[in-house]
Write a protein that holds these residues in place. Structure first.
Motif, mmCIF file in Angstrom:
data_model
loop_
_atom_site.group_PDB
_atom_site.id
_atom_site.type_symbol
_atom_site.label_atom_id
_atom_site.label_comp_id
_atom_site.label_asym_id
_atom_site.label_seq_id
_atom_site.Cartn_x
_atom_site.Cartn_y
_atom_site.Cartn_z
ATOM 1 N N ILE A 5 0.859 -1.184 0.000
ATOM 2 C CA ILE A 5 0.000 0.000 0.000
ATOM 3 C C ILE A 5 0.894 1.232 0.000
ATOM 4 O O ILE A 5 1.782 1.372 0.848
ATOM 5 C CB ILE A 5 -0.928 0.005 1.227
ATOM 6 N N VAL A 7 0.882 5.582 -0.352
ATOM 7 C CA VAL A 7 0.149 6.850 -0.335
ATOM 8 C C VAL A 7 1.154 7.974 -0.534
ATOM 9 O O VAL A 7 2.365 7.762 -0.439
ATOM 10 C CB VAL A 7 -0.618 7.061 0.988
ATOM 11 N N ILE A 18 0.866 4.304 10.002
ATOM 12 C CA ILE A 18 1.624 4.118 8.761
ATOM 13 C C ILE A 18 2.771 3.138 8.977
ATOM 14 O O ILE A 18 2.996 2.227 8.169
ATOM 15 C CB ILE A 18 2.139 5.474 8.256
ATOM 16 N N HIS A 21 1.591 -0.649 9.731
ATOM 17 C CA HIS A 21 1.031 -1.390 8.609
ATOM 18 C C HIS A 21 1.899 -1.311 7.354
ATOM 19 O O HIS A 21 1.449 -1.661 6.268
ATOM 20 C CB HIS A 21 -0.387 -0.906 8.326
ATOM 21 N N ASN A 22 3.129 -0.861 7.530
ATOM 22 C CA ASN A 22 4.115 -0.845 6.435
ATOM 23 C C ASN A 22 3.591 -0.116 5.197
ATOM 24 O O ASN A 22 3.780 -0.567 4.064
ATOM 25 C CB ASN A 22 4.522 -2.272 6.068
ATOM 26 N N ILE A 23 2.926 1.000 5.424
ATOM 27 C CA ILE A 23 2.467 1.826 4.313
ATOM 28 C C ILE A 23 3.649 2.645 3.804
ATOM 29 O O ILE A 23 4.374 3.259 4.589
ATOM 30 C CB ILE A 23 1.318 2.756 4.754
ATOM 31 N N CYS A 88 -1.429 2.038 -5.188
ATOM 32 C CA CYS A 88 -0.871 3.377 -4.980
ATOM 33 C C CYS A 88 -2.018 4.379 -5.008
ATOM 34 O O CYS A 88 -2.639 4.596 -6.048
ATOM 35 C CB CYS A 88 0.160 3.693 -6.056
ATOM 36 N N ALA A 144 -7.050 4.444 2.386
ATOM 37 C CA ALA A 144 -5.845 3.746 2.855
ATOM 38 C C ALA A 144 -6.176 2.818 4.023
ATOM 39 O O ALA A 144 -5.695 1.670 4.078
ATOM 40 C CB ALA A 144 -4.773 4.752 3.253
ATOM 41 N N VAL A 148 -5.842 -1.350 4.114
ATOM 42 C CA VAL A 148 -5.177 -2.108 5.178
ATOM 43 C C VAL A 148 -6.128 -3.144 5.768
ATOM 44 O O VAL A 148 -5.756 -4.313 5.970
ATOM 45 C CB VAL A 148 -4.670 -1.156 6.277
#
Length: 314
Positions: A5, A7, A18, A21-23, A88, A144, A148
């Motif tokens: 994911i 952003v 962030i 959740h490894n964004i 993305c 986002a 997740v």
């Protein structure tokens, strides 16, 4: 399947969410005079930069999104190895070139990823989906968070894609700014004539604050309320009404152009938190992105949630 994911840094979500959740964040660089900061959603760095620079000269800031080449390099250098499919999600394309840059980069990424993945020991295909969230700031966070949630629940790629596309059509963003003169100066610096001198002068003279609504790529005023605190209270009360009526996703995002301790003292905010808790809706609060603050001014409040089309009532 490993699902990533991504952003951009205008997406207002808490820094710990962030990271947890490894964004991946596409940073937007902000330049004010000689001062430069790449916004990686570091709340403390944002606040430090805000206090040092934004209040005085933010209206003339330059914001520099990741270029096509930078997005391509990020994906080919890391993401095509770490993930098999990436979503993305960008700020609305009507307000920023990030979506167009990501779309252009996606063509090169999909053409060039195979030798990179093979060198890392992966022979399976890589896929990338670029999604225009059609909104700004806190409202970007809604898609986002949903991405997740779906990924963590084991949903498949097609299910996630369809849900995010449907949700992006139904996310509402609301904003109240403290300083219309700042907003007008910033808009003029960017060549945006949407906030006129007369409106800014009238609003400041009478302490009238517009409530701005973002929906499907369009933004505009939906109410004019006397006093910032009163306007924000009316906004929080309205969001609470929508929560009680039932949202399309169990999420509300709030961002504030300053310290969160100041957000939490605003009239009506405690009531909104209680309403969300009572109805099983997760409330995410965060410091507004540096990009957001230089565009709308210090002390602004933004709120995002997914809902059916509706009319704002104060």
């Amino acid at each position: 399947m490993r699902i990533g994911i991504v952003v951009d840094s205008a997406c207002d979500l808490p820094q710990d969410f962030i990271q947890q959740h490894n964004i991946v964040v596409l940073p937007i660089t902000v330049r004010i005079g000689e001062a430069v900061l790449a916004d990686h959603r570091d709340e403390q760095a944002t606040l430090s930069f805000l206090h040092a620079h934004v209040a005085e000269n933010g209206a003339e800031a330059e914001t520099i999104p990741f270029s096509v080449a930078q997005i391509r390099d990020l994906f080919l250098g890391k993401l095509v190895i770490d993930y098999d499919h990436v979503f993305c999600m960008t700020i609305t394309k009507t307000r920023s070139p990030i979506y167009d840059n990501a779309m252009q980069a996606s063509f090169a990424i999909l053409n060039d990823y195979k030798p990179v993945r093979q060198a890392a020991g992966y022979n399976s295909p890589f896929a990338l989906r670029v999604l225009d969230t059609q909104n700004l700031f806190a409202a970007q966070g809604i898609t986002a968070v949903e991405a997740v949630r779906l990924r963590d629940s084991g949903a498949g790629v097609q299910q996630i894609r369809e849900r995010l596309e449907q949700l992006s059509q139904n996310v509402h963003g609301y904003m109240v700014t403290r300083d219309l003169y700042y907003l007008r100066a910033r808009a003029r610096h960017k060549g945006d004539r949407s906030v006129g001198l007369i409106s800014a002068a009238l609003g400041s003279a009478l302490d009238i604050k517009p409530v701005l609504h973002g929906f499907r790529g369009e933004t505009g005023p939906v109410a004019k309320i006397k006093g910032f605190d009163n306007a924000v209270q009316k906004l929080f009360e309205f969001v609470g009404q929508r929560v009680r009526a039932g949202l399309l996703s169990p999420t509300v995002c709030v961002s504030y152009g300053g310290e969160l301790a100041d957000l939490q003292t605003l009239t009506g905010y405690a009531g909104l938190r209680e309403t969300c808790k009572a109805h099983g809706v997760e409330l995410y609060e965060t410091v507004m992105s540096l990009t957001g603050m230089v565009n709308v001014g210090k002390g602004a409040v933004t709120v995002g949630f997914a809902d059916e089309p509706h009319t704002f009532t104060a």
